[in-house]
Write an enzyme that holds these catalytic residues in place. Structure first.
Site, PDB file in Angstrom:
ATOM      1  N   ASP A  19      37.166  56.159 100.582  1.00  0.00           N
ATOM      2  CA  ASP A  19      37.905  55.730  99.387  1.00  0.00           C
ATOM      3  C   ASP A  19      38.150  54.231  99.395  1.00  0.00           C
ATOM      4  O   ASP A  19      38.126  53.584  98.337  1.00  0.00           O
ATOM      5  CB  ASP A  19      39.235  56.478  99.299  1.00  0.00           C
ATOM      6  CG  ASP A  19      39.052  57.975  99.147  1.00  0.00           C
ATOM      7  OD1 ASP A  19      38.082  58.390  98.493  1.00  0.00           O
ATOM      8  OD2 ASP A  19      39.869  58.731  99.701  1.00  0.00           O
ATOM      9  N   LYS A  20      38.374  53.667 100.572  1.00  0.00           N
ATOM     10  CA  LYS A  20      38.607  52.223 100.656  1.00  0.00           C
ATOM     11  C   LYS A  20      37.326  51.427 100.432  1.00  0.00           C
ATOM     12  O   LYS A  20      37.373  50.301  99.918  1.00  0.00           O
ATOM     13  CB  LYS A  20      39.233  51.876 102.008  1.00  0.00           C
ATOM     14  CG  LYS A  20      40.736  52.067 102.021  1.00  0.00           C
ATOM     15  CD  LYS A  20      41.399  51.015 101.169  1.00  0.00           C
ATOM     16  CE  LYS A  20      42.626  51.557 100.487  1.00  0.00           C
ATOM     17  NZ  LYS A  20      42.976  50.828  99.273  1.00  0.00           N
ATOM     18  N   ASP A  44      49.413  48.825  85.236  1.00  0.00           N
ATOM     19  CA  ASP A  44      49.387  49.645  86.447  1.00  0.00           C
ATOM     20  C   ASP A  44      49.364  48.748  87.673  1.00  0.00           C
ATOM     21  O   ASP A  44      50.013  49.037  88.685  1.00  0.00           O
ATOM     22  CB  ASP A  44      48.125  50.524  86.479  1.00  0.00           C
ATOM     23  CG  ASP A  44      48.311  51.832  85.753  1.00  0.00           C
ATOM     24  OD1 ASP A  44      49.456  52.175  85.425  1.00  0.00           O
ATOM     25  OD2 ASP A  44      47.308  52.513  85.503  1.00  0.00           O
ATOM     26  N   ASP A  64      32.257  62.212 103.917  1.00  0.00           N
ATOM     27  CA  ASP A  64      33.146  62.632 102.833  1.00  0.00           C
ATOM     28  C   ASP A  64      32.969  61.665 101.674  1.00  0.00           C
ATOM     29  O   ASP A  64      32.944  60.444 101.874  1.00  0.00           O
ATOM     30  CB  ASP A  64      34.599  62.622 103.324  1.00  0.00           C
ATOM     31  CG  ASP A  64      35.558  63.295 102.358  1.00  0.00           C
ATOM     32  OD1 ASP A  64      35.084  63.943 101.398  1.00  0.00           O
ATOM     33  OD2 ASP A  64      36.781  63.175 102.553  1.00  0.00           O
ATOM     34  N   ALA A  65      32.854  62.180 100.469  1.00  0.00           N
ATOM     35  CA  ALA A  65      32.697  61.315  99.296  1.00  0.00           C
ATOM     36  C   ALA A  65      33.936  60.448  99.103  1.00  0.00           C
ATOM     37  O   ALA A  65      35.056  60.839  99.452  1.00  0.00           O
ATOM     38  CB  ALA A  65      32.456  62.161  98.049  1.00  0.00           C
ATOM     39  N   GLU A  79      35.224  51.819  88.204  1.00  0.00           N
ATOM     40  CA  GLU A  79      35.400  52.848  89.217  1.00  0.00           C
ATOM     41  C   GLU A  79      34.140  52.945  90.065  1.00  0.00           C
ATOM     42  O   GLU A  79      33.032  52.699  89.582  1.00  0.00           O
ATOM     43  CB  GLU A  79      35.653  54.214  88.563  1.00  0.00           C
ATOM     44  CG  GLU A  79      36.721  54.213  87.476  1.00  0.00           C
ATOM     45  CD  GLU A  79      38.122  54.038  88.012  1.00  0.00           C
ATOM     46  OE1 GLU A  79      38.313  54.195  89.249  1.00  0.00           O
ATOM     47  OE2 GLU A  79      39.026  53.739  87.220  1.00  0.00           O
ATOM     48  N   ARG A 133      42.087  56.579  95.248  1.00  0.00           N
ATOM     49  CA  ARG A 133      42.609  57.809  95.847  1.00  0.00           C
ATOM     50  C   ARG A 133      43.584  57.552  96.996  1.00  0.00           C
ATOM     51  O   ARG A 133      44.103  58.492  97.579  1.00  0.00           O
ATOM     52  CB  ARG A 133      41.465  58.689  96.362  1.00  0.00           C
ATOM     53  CG  ARG A 133      40.849  59.539  95.273  1.00  0.00           C
ATOM     54  CD  ARG A 133      40.247  60.822  95.824  1.00  0.00           C
ATOM     55  NE  ARG A 133      39.184  60.587  96.799  1.00  0.00           N
ATOM     56  CZ  ARG A 133      38.220  61.480  97.050  1.00  0.00           C
ATOM     57  NH1 ARG A 133      38.183  62.625  96.397  1.00  0.00           N
ATOM     58  NH2 ARG A 133      37.298  61.220  97.944  1.00  0.00           N
ATOM     59  N   LYS A 134      43.830  56.303  97.336  1.00  0.00           N
ATOM     60  CA  LYS A 134      44.728  55.992  98.445  1.00  0.00           C
ATOM     61  C   LYS A 134      45.911  55.162  97.940  1.00  0.00           C
ATOM     62  O   LYS A 134      46.249  54.118  98.490  1.00  0.00           O
ATOM     63  CB  LYS A 134      43.972  55.264  99.557  1.00  0.00           C
ATOM     64  CG  LYS A 134      43.085  56.207 100.368  1.00  0.00           C
ATOM     65  CD  LYS A 134      43.925  57.136 101.233  1.00  0.00           C
ATOM     66  CE  LYS A 134      43.092  58.180 101.938  1.00  0.00           C
ATOM     67  NZ  LYS A 134      42.727  59.310 101.066  1.00  0.00           N
ATOM     68  N   LYS A 165      41.498  56.187 110.621  1.00  0.00           N
ATOM     69  CA  LYS A 165      42.808  56.463 110.051  1.00  0.00           C
ATOM     70  C   LYS A 165      43.875  56.298 111.125  1.00  0.00           C
ATOM     71  O   LYS A 165      43.599  56.469 112.317  1.00  0.00           O
ATOM     72  CB  LYS A 165      42.899  57.896 109.522  1.00  0.00           C
ATOM     73  CG  LYS A 165      42.123  58.215 108.277  1.00  0.00           C
ATOM     74  CD  LYS A 165      42.408  59.660 107.852  1.00  0.00           C
ATOM     75  CE  LYS A 165      41.753  59.983 106.536  1.00  0.00           C
ATOM     76  NZ  LYS A 165      42.077  61.372 106.098  1.00  0.00           N
TER      77      LYS A 165
END
Length: 390
Positions: free
Chosen positions: A17-18, A276, A243-244, A43, A249-250, A171
């Site tokens: 995601d990053k 935002d 993982d996609a 995106e 998402r974070k 992580k």
């Protein structure tokens, strides 16, 4: 609760995601470098040896950013992060670009004089939160700061060649014990890092140990049975191959690690006309200055907007019982010292510059303001104005 434990997580620049966040923000910077008034909402999707770009953009000065430039920007980001794996390689991956022109109906609402209101309006409706706490020098929640530092140090060692066993995806999770509302120790630490096939779990554990020890205050290293390194036992396949990934998402990693509420909007891939992003930066700026001024030990500020309308619809301040001044007076002072219209935020924080790629990993807050104008929302130059306005 005065006695409790609280956990925050962070992820490395190589997390799927990053990777997407960094590609999207690099494209934002690409547009802003050619037109500071450009409108960008991009995106990114990543999966095994594939990157897909989508979104809408507009420039006002005739500048053109070709699809090939965006595709090359994506490759450059992945190369910088260090992905040269069979399942995800900066040079071998396929990159698709489906970015198109911004909707004319959205455009008229966010340009001064083109919508129902003369002044530039907010790019969308929504609520945004900013937060600060005096439990760390950065005026950020301690569990998140330590989690960020764990994965950042691991990445630095990987890039320098000091730890070639580490691969980009990682992580960290840190659980702190609180007494009297203040952190007093560490109850648990989790670190998961993608690694070379040749590295053993015991080797990785001993490589990670000094990193965590250097990040935490002296005497805060967790008990051995609460120090987890790769608790699945093996983490060779990782990144977008494992993982996609998707932009945005974070959002809790990007903000306050769960210690504050979140309006729900992601930051990366958006130019500063999107409140935002810009209003979240502004509320962090204001909350940080409230705490730095000694008006409260911690402070959360919420604002809300309607698309096309310039002024915030509401401003809410919560000091969680730690305030030295009435929250209503703090809210009034906040209104006095900083203009919270989209234009006021953009000009007040210098957000029209190409400063966003560095924000897309290791958090948007708690960082050091740069000479290039980056992380301007981390300044504490409103302290005296706030004190005078109370």
């Amino acid at each position: 609760m005065k006695t409790y434990e609280f956990t925050s997580e962070s992820v490395s620049e190589g997390h799927p995601d990053k990777v997407c966040d960094q590609i999207s923000d690099t494209i934002v910077d690409l547009f802003l470098s050619k037109d500071p008034t450009a409108k960008v909402a991009v995106e990114t999707l990543t999966t095994t040896n594939r990157v897909v770009l989508a979104g809408e953009v507009r420039t006002n000065n005739g500048a053109v950013v070709e699809a090939e430039e965006m595709i090359q920007a994506a490759r450059d980001v992945v190369k910088r992060i260090g992905y040269e794996q069979d399942g995800f390689h900066w040079e071998k991956m396929a990159v698709e670009c489906h970015v198109h022109a911004q909707s004319a109906e959205i455009a008229q609402g966010v340009e001064a004089g083109e919508g129902l209101y003369k002044e530039e309006g907010a790019g969308d409706q929504g609520i945004m939160f900013g937060y600060a706490t005096n439990e760390t020098p950065e005026l950020m929640p301690a569990p998140l700061i330590y989690a960020h530092q764990n994965v950042k140090q691991m990445a630095d060692l990987r890039h320098s060649g000091g730890r070639p066993e580490f691969e980009p995806d990682a992580k960290s999770q840190v659980t702190l014990a609180y007494e009297g509302g203040k952190p007093v120790g560490v109850n648990a630490v989790v670190v998961s890092t993608q690694h070379k096939d040749s590295a053993t779990l015991e080797e990785l554990r001993e490589h990670v140990r000094p990193i965590v020890a250097s990040v935490l205050p002296n005497g805060w290293f967790p008990p051995e049975d609460k120090f987890f390194v790769n608790p699945t036992g093996r983490f060779v396949i990782g990144g977008p191959d494992g993982d996609a990934g998707l932009t945005g998402r974070k959002i809790i990693v990007d903000t306050y690690g769960g210690a504050s509420r979140h309006g729900g909007g992601a930051f990366s891939g958006k130019d500063p006309s999107k409140v935002d992003r810009s209003a979240a930066y502004a509320t962090r700026y204001l909350a940080k200055n409230v705490v730095a001024a000694g008006l409260a030990d911690c402070c959360e500020i919420q604002v809300s907007y309607a698309i096309g309308y310039p002024e915030p619809l509401s401003i809410y301040v919560d000091t969680f019982g730690t305030g030295n001044e009435d929250e209503t007076r703090i809210a009034e002072a906040v209104r006095k010292v900083f203009t919270l219209t989209p234009r006021g935020i953009r000009e007040g924080l210098g957000l029209a510059a190409p400063i966003y790629a560095p924000t897309a990993a290791y958090g948007h807050f708690g960082r050091t303001p740069g000479e290039d104008g980056s992380f301007s929302w981390e300044r504490t130059d409103l302290v005296e104005k706030l004190k005078a306005a109370i």
